[in-house]
Design a protein around this motif. Structure first.
Motif, PDB file in Angstrom:
ATOM      1  N   GLU A  94      30.060 -43.297  52.335  1.00  0.00           N
ATOM      2  CA  GLU A  94      30.355 -42.175  51.375  1.00  0.00           C
ATOM      3  C   GLU A  94      30.926 -41.013  52.360  1.00  0.00           C
ATOM      4  O   GLU A  94      30.344 -40.345  52.948  1.00  0.00           O
ATOM      5  N   ALA A  95      32.328 -40.846  52.085  1.00  0.00           N
ATOM      6  CA  ALA A  95      32.849 -39.746  52.792  1.00  0.00           C
ATOM      7  C   ALA A  95      33.346 -38.501  51.930  1.00  0.00           C
ATOM      8  O   ALA A  95      34.003 -38.736  50.814  1.00  0.00           O
ATOM      9  N   THR A  96      33.165 -37.288  52.270  1.00  0.00           N
ATOM     10  CA  THR A  96      33.591 -36.136  51.641  1.00  0.00           C
ATOM     11  C   THR A  96      34.461 -35.548  52.743  1.00  0.00           C
ATOM     12  O   THR A  96      34.402 -35.101  53.680  1.00  0.00           O
ATOM     13  N   GLY A  97      35.670 -35.032  52.116  1.00  0.00           N
ATOM     14  CA  GLY A  97      36.693 -34.278  52.620  1.00  0.00           C
ATOM     15  C   GLY A  97      37.429 -35.026  53.827  1.00  0.00           C
ATOM     16  O   GLY A  97      38.350 -34.396  54.627  1.00  0.00           O
ATOM     17  N   GLY A  98      37.413 -36.383  53.629  1.00  0.00           N
ATOM     18  CA  GLY A  98      38.326 -37.216  54.568  1.00  0.00           C
ATOM     19  C   GLY A  98      37.949 -38.668  54.081  1.00  0.00           C
ATOM     20  O   GLY A  98      37.507 -38.973  53.032  1.00  0.00           O
ATOM     21  N   THR A  99      38.651 -39.613  54.929  1.00  0.00           N
ATOM     22  CA  THR A  99      38.537 -40.978  54.784  1.00  0.00           C
ATOM     23  C   THR A  99      37.718 -41.602  55.891  1.00  0.00           C
ATOM     24  O   THR A  99      37.742 -41.170  56.953  1.00  0.00           O
ATOM     25  N   VAL A 100      37.269 -42.664  55.639  1.00  0.00           N
ATOM     26  CA  VAL A 100      36.409 -43.446  56.613  1.00  0.00           C
ATOM     27  C   VAL A 100      37.877 -44.197  57.560  1.00  0.00           C
ATOM     28  O   VAL A 100      38.318 -45.039  57.169  1.00  0.00           O
ATOM     29  N   GLN A 101      37.732 -43.661  58.649  1.00  0.00           N
ATOM     30  CA  GLN A 101      38.763 -44.272  59.639  1.00  0.00           C
ATOM     31  C   GLN A 101      38.309 -45.400  60.746  1.00  0.00           C
ATOM     32  O   GLN A 101      39.053 -46.300  60.920  1.00  0.00           O
ATOM     33  N   LEU A 102      37.126 -45.630  60.708  1.00  0.00           N
ATOM     34  CA  LEU A 102      36.548 -46.865  61.585  1.00  0.00           C
ATOM     35  C   LEU A 102      35.275 -47.125  61.037  1.00  0.00           C
ATOM     36  O   LEU A 102      34.300 -46.320  60.768  1.00  0.00           O
ATOM     37  N   PHE A 103      34.891 -48.420  60.804  1.00  0.00           N
ATOM     38  CA  PHE A 103      33.872 -48.945  60.439  1.00  0.00           C
ATOM     39  C   PHE A 103      33.388 -50.155  61.229  1.00  0.00           C
ATOM     40  O   PHE A 103      34.126 -51.126  61.265  1.00  0.00           O
ATOM     41  N   GLU A 104      32.185 -49.980  61.733  1.00  0.00           N
ATOM     42  CA  GLU A 104      31.502 -50.902  62.591  1.00  0.00           C
ATOM     43  C   GLU A 104      30.197 -51.552  62.186  1.00  0.00           C
ATOM     44  O   GLU A 104      29.419 -50.591  62.095  1.00  0.00           O
ATOM     45  N   SER A 161      35.058 -43.875  49.993  1.00  0.00           N
ATOM     46  CA  SER A 161      33.922 -44.832  50.320  1.00  0.00           C
ATOM     47  C   SER A 161      34.366 -45.983  50.569  1.00  0.00           C
ATOM     48  O   SER A 161      35.578 -46.522  50.494  1.00  0.00           O
ATOM     49  N   SER A 162      33.692 -46.915  51.487  1.00  0.00           N
ATOM     50  CA  SER A 162      34.038 -47.948  52.281  1.00  0.00           C
ATOM     51  C   SER A 162      32.585 -48.926  52.289  1.00  0.00           C
ATOM     52  O   SER A 162      31.511 -48.305  52.352  1.00  0.00           O
ATOM     53  N   VAL A 163      32.906 -49.820  51.589  1.00  0.00           N
ATOM     54  CA  VAL A 163      31.708 -50.716  51.307  1.00  0.00           C
ATOM     55  C   VAL A 163      31.918 -52.219  51.865  1.00  0.00           C
ATOM     56  O   VAL A 163      32.969 -52.961  51.570  1.00  0.00           O
ATOM     57  N   GLN A 164      31.122 -52.380  52.813  1.00  0.00           N
ATOM     58  CA  GLN A 164      31.284 -54.003  53.649  1.00  0.00           C
ATOM     59  C   GLN A 164      29.969 -54.545  53.071  1.00  0.00           C
ATOM     60  O   GLN A 164      28.930 -54.161  53.170  1.00  0.00           O
ATOM     61  N   MET A 219      33.380 -43.748  61.236  1.00  0.00           N
ATOM     62  CA  MET A 219      34.290 -42.394  62.171  1.00  0.00           C
ATOM     63  C   MET A 219      34.900 -41.732  60.604  1.00  0.00           C
ATOM     64  O   MET A 219      35.703 -42.489  59.945  1.00  0.00           O
ATOM     65  N   VAL A 220      34.743 -40.502  60.689  1.00  0.00           N
ATOM     66  CA  VAL A 220      35.318 -39.710  59.576  1.00  0.00           C
ATOM     67  C   VAL A 220      35.871 -38.366  60.240  1.00  0.00           C
ATOM     68  O   VAL A 220      34.799 -37.615  60.682  1.00  0.00           O
ATOM     69  N   GLY A 221      36.886 -38.119  60.302  1.00  0.00           N
ATOM     70  CA  GLY A 221      37.550 -36.934  60.904  1.00  0.00           C
ATOM     71  C   GLY A 221      36.920 -36.627  62.273  1.00  0.00           C
ATOM     72  O   GLY A 221      36.982 -35.703  62.780  1.00  0.00           O
ATOM     73  N   PHE A 249      29.008 -41.110  62.269  1.00  0.00           N
ATOM     74  CA  PHE A 249      28.048 -41.323  61.600  1.00  0.00           C
ATOM     75  C   PHE A 249      27.410 -42.481  61.484  1.00  0.00           C
ATOM     76  O   PHE A 249      27.991 -43.449  61.736  1.00  0.00           O
ATOM     77  N   LEU A 250      25.807 -42.527  61.682  1.00  0.00           N
ATOM     78  CA  LEU A 250      25.391 -43.703  61.877  1.00  0.00           C
ATOM     79  C   LEU A 250      24.436 -44.038  60.457  1.00  0.00           C
ATOM     80  O   LEU A 250      23.947 -43.227  59.623  1.00  0.00           O
ATOM     81  N   SER A 251      24.048 -45.343  60.229  1.00  0.00           N
ATOM     82  CA  SER A 251      23.354 -45.810  58.989  1.00  0.00           C
ATOM     83  C   SER A 251      22.112 -45.828  59.556  1.00  0.00           C
ATOM     84  O   SER A 251      21.819 -45.568  60.716  1.00  0.00           O
ATOM     85  N   ASN A 252      21.197 -46.095  58.700  1.00  0.00           N
ATOM     86  CA  ASN A 252      19.917 -46.559  58.756  1.00  0.00           C
ATOM     87  C   ASN A 252      19.682 -47.806  59.924  1.00  0.00           C
ATOM     88  O   ASN A 252      20.657 -48.527  59.693  1.00  0.00           O
ATOM     89  N   ARG A 253      18.492 -47.966  60.178  1.00  0.00           N
ATOM     90  CA  ARG A 253      18.373 -49.569  60.794  1.00  0.00           C
ATOM     91  C   ARG A 253      17.537 -50.377  59.855  1.00  0.00           C
ATOM     92  O   ARG A 253      16.889 -49.970  58.925  1.00  0.00           O
ATOM     93  N   LEU A 254      17.877 -51.699  60.144  1.00  0.00           N
ATOM     94  CA  LEU A 254      17.174 -52.710  59.221  1.00  0.00           C
ATOM     95  C   LEU A 254      16.351 -53.566  60.061  1.00  0.00           C
ATOM     96  O   LEU A 254      16.632 -54.109  61.037  1.00  0.00           O
TER      97      LEU A 254
END
Length: 140
Positions: free
Chosen positions: A62-72, A106-109, A129-131, A135-140
């Motif tokens: 979920e991005a505020t003030g921009g868009t998700v540019q890269l999603f890994e 938002s970008s949902v994979q 990557m945003v702007g 940013f990193l997620s949690n681990r599972l």
């Protein structure tokens, strides 16, 4: 002050019109200055699976003030990717006066994974990557 138009009619320019144009320009400029931030969450529909069975992994940014540019997505060692779906909804909030204009995206994979071999696996954080910021997620 008046100025001619193409039809020969004249219209009046008032100091108030100039002030409104400056106010709108300042408001739009402020929208670009809103801090860019993101929240990234990773979840699975379950935490244990037998070899050959599938698990659904969802990574939501979920991005505020921009868009998700890269999603890994993280490496999914021990699993085969059966399917991958990507959704990218966006919303815009416009406001004038004391309200801020904000772009939210938002970008949902969603990955369907099949367990390839037995074992215990930890998934490293997904990265977005945003702007220009990572940013990193949690681990599972």
């Amino acid at each position: 002050m008046t100025a001619p138009t193409r039809s020969g009619c004249r219209f009046a320019l008032h100091a108030g019109s100039v002030a409104i144009a400056l106010l709108v320009g300042a408001t739009l400029g402020h929208a670009r200055a809103v801090a860019q931030s993101a929240t990234v969450r990773m979840s699975a529909d379950r935490t244990a699976v037998a070899v050959g069975d599938t698990i659904v992994l969802e990574i939501r940014a979920e991005a505020t003030g921009g868009t998700v540019q890269l999603f890994e997505a993280p490496d999914v060692v021990g699993f085969d990717v059966v399917s991958r779906r990507v959704a990218t909804p966006m919303s815009f909030q416009f406001g004038f006066g004391g309200h801020t204009q904000v772009v939210q995206s938002s970008s949902v994979q969603t990955l369907e994974l099949r367990a390839r071999r037995p074992g215990r696996y930890e998934l490293k954080p997904a990265r977005v990557m945003v702007g220009g910021r990572r940013f990193l997620s949690n681990r599972l």
